[in-house]
Scaffold this motif. Structure first.
Motif, short mmCIF file in Angstrom:
data_model
loop_
_atom_site.label_atom_id
_atom_site.label_comp_id
_atom_site.label_asym_id
_atom_site.label_seq_id
_atom_site.Cartn_x
_atom_site.Cartn_y
_atom_site.Cartn_z
N LYS A 85 -10.58 13.71 6.59
CA LYS A 85 -12.00 13.46 6.91
C LYS A 85 -12.77 14.69 7.47
CE LYS A 85 -10.18 8.79 7.48
NZ LYS A 85 -9.91 7.66 8.23
N THR A 184 0.14 10.28 7.71
CA THR A 184 0.43 9.72 6.36
C THR A 184 1.50 8.80 6.57
OG1 THR A 184 -0.66 11.34 5.25
CG2 THR A 184 0.66 10.19 4.07
N TYR A 187 2.55 4.22 8.59
CA TYR A 187 3.01 2.69 8.21
C TYR A 187 4.41 2.52 8.94
CZ TYR A 187 6.98 3.60 4.87
OH TYR A 187 8.11 4.15 4.47
N THR A 202 0.52 -5.09 5.43
CA THR A 202 -0.02 -4.57 4.13
C THR A 202 -0.01 -3.07 4.19
OG1 THR A 202 -1.56 -6.18 3.76
CG2 THR A 202 -2.16 -4.41 2.61
N PHE A 204 -0.02 0.98 3.14
CA PHE A 204 -0.98 1.75 2.37
C PHE A 204 -0.38 2.95 1.58
CE2 PHE A 204 -0.65 3.71 6.89
CZ PHE A 204 0.18 5.01 6.41
N TYR A 267 1.41 -4.39 -0.89
CA TYR A 267 1.25 -2.87 -0.91
C TYR A 267 -0.27 -2.72 -1.52
CZ TYR A 267 6.28 -2.86 -0.54
OH TYR A 267 7.23 -3.09 -0.09
N GLU A 268 -1.10 -2.08 -0.85
CA GLU A 268 -2.37 -1.58 -1.10
C GLU A 268 -2.65 -0.08 -0.97
OE1 GLU A 268 -5.14 -4.02 0.70
OE2 GLU A 268 -4.50 -5.94 -0.35
N PRO A 269 -1.93 0.75 -2.07
CA PRO A 269 -2.35 2.09 -1.76
C PRO A 269 -3.51 2.89 -1.52
CG PRO A 269 -0.64 1.60 -3.48
CD PRO A 269 -1.39 0.45 -3.18
N ASP A 270 -3.84 3.67 -0.53
CA ASP A 270 -5.29 4.17 -0.42
C ASP A 270 -4.96 5.72 -0.40
OD1 ASP A 270 -4.31 5.44 2.04
OD2 ASP A 270 -5.41 3.97 3.21
N PHE A 271 -6.05 6.50 -0.06
CA PHE A 271 -6.23 8.12 -0.10
C PHE A 271 -4.82 8.77 0.42
CE2 PHE A 271 -7.36 7.50 4.24
CZ PHE A 271 -7.10 8.74 4.82
N ARG A 272 -4.15 8.03 1.46
CA ARG A 272 -2.70 8.54 1.95
C ARG A 272 -2.01 8.60 0.78
NH1 ARG A 272 -3.58 5.18 7.30
NH2 ARG A 272 -4.48 3.73 5.78
N GLN A 273 -1.82 7.87 -0.31
CA GLN A 273 -0.90 7.98 -1.19
C GLN A 273 -0.70 9.30 -1.98
OE1 GLN A 273 1.29 5.34 -2.26
NE2 GLN A 273 2.51 7.10 -3.09
#
Length: 313
Positions: A85, A184, A187, A202, A204, A267-273
């Motif tokens: 970021k 990253t 979690y 949940t 990421f 599971y809701e993957p975000d930009f960290r995936q």
């Protein structure tokens, strides 16, 4: 002569526990904690503390001279998810702080340096399983680029100026004492807090994303061990691979469900995936084992037990 140690970034996830471990070993007054802000009550009450901006060379040099510091642990950094970021802020902090400390070593104002690298130095073209010590890197994140550059500079300062700098590539770290700081692998700490508080989490990352991980006690032990080793034992002057365990979010959830059967994971993957996908799933740390006797003590089951017991109490 008793040595004096400075920890820069003492209020972070690793810095907090490292400070307390060093104080218990060398005495509270011999370990100076520093950070850009004050830390936890236990840290602040345990010994000397200085407000320090790691990118300010003059301020750093002044503290080193005042306390007659011989060893520096540079733990200040902007981690992977946050660095994406704020790329330039991350680069400036991660690199300028390192140059400041390396230059103090070059000028013989300090004797020994610890600087942490990370599995983030590896990239999408790195062999994913049992990633070797020497391999293709090509990191694709700001954090990884800064860490790979840092490794090269550490080796350069050792070869050119005989600066005694030592480093390990930390995997994801798990601790019940401190919260993670924008990485990253966060979690793997958050999940235990949510499991106890809400019986649900949940994630990421995708359920089958295997990453190298380590319980914090092992990471602190490795850090002390490499710093206490004889200089001739340290044959890698960029940074050592370090390994303990590898698992997926689904495997971690299962280890929690064995103790908390009602725990549910979504599971809701975000930009960290995408960051996680560019990293290895397991690490070969043969060099650390052979050179300075490294061996991990915590596996996933032991880690889960330790986390749930301590967070519950």
């Amino acid at each position: 002569m008793q040595k004096y140690i400075l920890i820069i970034g003492a209020c972070g996830q690793i810095g907090t526990e490292l400070t307390l471990a060093l104080r218990s070993k060398y005495g509270n007054d011999h370990v100076i904690a520093s950070d850009i802000r004050e830390g936890s009550e236990s840290l602040m009450a345990s010994g000397p503390f200085e407000i320090l901006d790691a990118t300010d060379y003059d301020a750093l040099e002044e503290i080193v001279a005042y306390y007659e510091i011989s060893e520096v642990y540079l733990m200040a950094a902007m981690l992977s998810a946050t660095a994406e970021k704020f790329p330039m802020r991350a680069w400036n902090l991660n690199m300028n702080s390192l140059f400041n400390v390396l230059n103090l070593g070059k000028e013989k104002k300090i004797d020994k340096i610890f600087w942490p690298s990370s599995i983030a130095v590896f990239g999408p073209n790195t062999p994913k399983t049992d990633t070797p010590q020497n391999t293709i890197m090509e990191p694709s994140t700001v954090y990884g680029i800064s860490k790979q550059s840092g490794e090269r500079w550490c080796e350069y300062y050792f070869n050119k100026f005989n600066v005694d700098v030592r480093s390990i590539r930390y995997p994801g770290l798990i601790s019940w004492k401190t919260m993670p700081g924008g990485g990253t692998t966060d979690y793997a700490v958050e999940i235990y807090h949510k499991a106890l508080a809400k019986s649900a989490y949940t994630c990421f990352l995708k359920e089958d994303t295997a990453l190298p991980m380590m319980f914090m006690d092992d990471a602190i032990r490795a850090t002390l061990q490499i710093m206490e080793s004889a200089p001739e034992a340290i044959k890698v002057r960029s940074s050592y691979n370090l390994s303990a365990m590898s698992f997926t979010p689904a495997q971690m959830a299962k280890s929690i469900q064995e103790q908390l059967p009602d725990f549910k994971m979504k599971y809701e993957p975000d930009f960290r995936q995408a960051i996680a996908d560019s990293w290895p799933s397991s690490i070969d740390d043969t060099n650390a084992q052979q050179d300075w006797g490294w061996n991990a003590e915590f596996d996933l089951e032991k880690t889960t037990n330790e986390m749930l017991v301590n967070l519950s109490s």
